[in-house]
Motif scaffolding. Structure first.
Motif, short mmCIF file in Angstrom:
data_model
loop_
_atom_site.label_atom_id
_atom_site.label_comp_id
_atom_site.label_asym_id
_atom_site.label_seq_id
_atom_site.Cartn_x
_atom_site.Cartn_y
_atom_site.Cartn_z
N GLY A 21 50.79 30.60 31.45
CA GLY A 21 49.91 29.45 31.58
C GLY A 21 48.51 29.92 31.96
O GLY A 21 48.33 31.02 32.48
N LEU A 22 47.52 29.11 31.69
CA LEU A 22 46.14 29.41 32.06
C LEU A 22 45.85 28.68 33.36
O LEU A 22 46.01 27.47 33.43
N ALA A 23 45.47 29.44 34.40
CA ALA A 23 45.26 28.81 35.70
C ALA A 23 44.29 29.61 36.55
O ALA A 23 44.19 30.83 36.42
N VAL A 24 43.59 28.91 37.43
CA VAL A 24 42.69 29.57 38.38
C VAL A 24 43.50 30.16 39.54
O VAL A 24 43.27 31.27 39.98
N SER A 25 44.47 29.41 40.04
CA SER A 25 45.31 29.86 41.14
C SER A 25 46.46 30.68 40.58
O SER A 25 47.11 30.27 39.62
N LEU A 26 46.70 31.84 41.15
CA LEU A 26 47.77 32.70 40.65
C LEU A 26 48.97 32.71 41.59
O LEU A 26 49.73 33.66 41.62
N ALA A 28 52.21 30.96 41.97
CA ALA A 28 53.26 30.04 41.53
C ALA A 28 54.44 30.85 41.01
O ALA A 28 54.37 32.07 40.89
N LEU A 32 51.14 33.32 35.04
CA LEU A 32 49.83 32.73 34.81
C LEU A 32 48.82 33.82 34.43
O LEU A 32 48.98 34.99 34.78
N CYS A 34 44.35 34.42 33.95
CA CYS A 34 43.01 33.85 34.10
C CYS A 34 41.96 34.89 33.77
O CYS A 34 42.20 36.09 33.82
N MET A 39 36.18 31.74 35.08
CA MET A 39 36.94 30.82 35.92
C MET A 39 36.57 31.02 37.40
O MET A 39 35.64 30.41 37.87
N THR A 40 37.27 31.85 38.09
CA THR A 40 37.10 31.98 39.55
C THR A 40 35.74 32.52 39.97
O THR A 40 35.27 32.20 41.06
#
Length: 86
Positions: A21-26, A28, A32, A34, A39-40
């Motif tokens: 998935g594409l996400a700022v928070s890693l 989970a 993911l 990014c 982003m960040t």
């Protein structure tokens, strides 16, 4: 990982991922990805980012609980699509 081809290639790589998935928070259980450059750390000047190793070609991966073979296959297919366009 670093993707040859800079920001355009890094963006293409991210768009081709199917399992990650594409996400700022890693933080989970799912895997993911990014691009810190867009982003960040998008607000950090390019010179400052590059000084600390956050180049346009950097992709951060967080590996989750998916099957390792599925993750490897996803990375391989995304890299192949980026290479095909170069």
């Amino acid at each position: 990982i670093f993707i040859k081809g800079g920001l355009k290639a890094a963006g293409k790589f991210l768009s081709e991922l199917k399992v990650f998935g594409l996400a700022v928070s890693l933080g989970a259980v799912e895997s993911l990805a990014c691009s810190p450059a867009i982003m960040t750390h998008a607000g950090v000047p390019v010179e400052a980012r590059e000084k600390i190793g956050l180049t346009d070609s950097l992709i951060r991966l967080s590996i989750g609980i998916e099957d390792a073979n599925d993750l490897i296959a996803d990375l391989d297919q995304a890299l192949a699509k980026v290479q095909a366009e170069m």
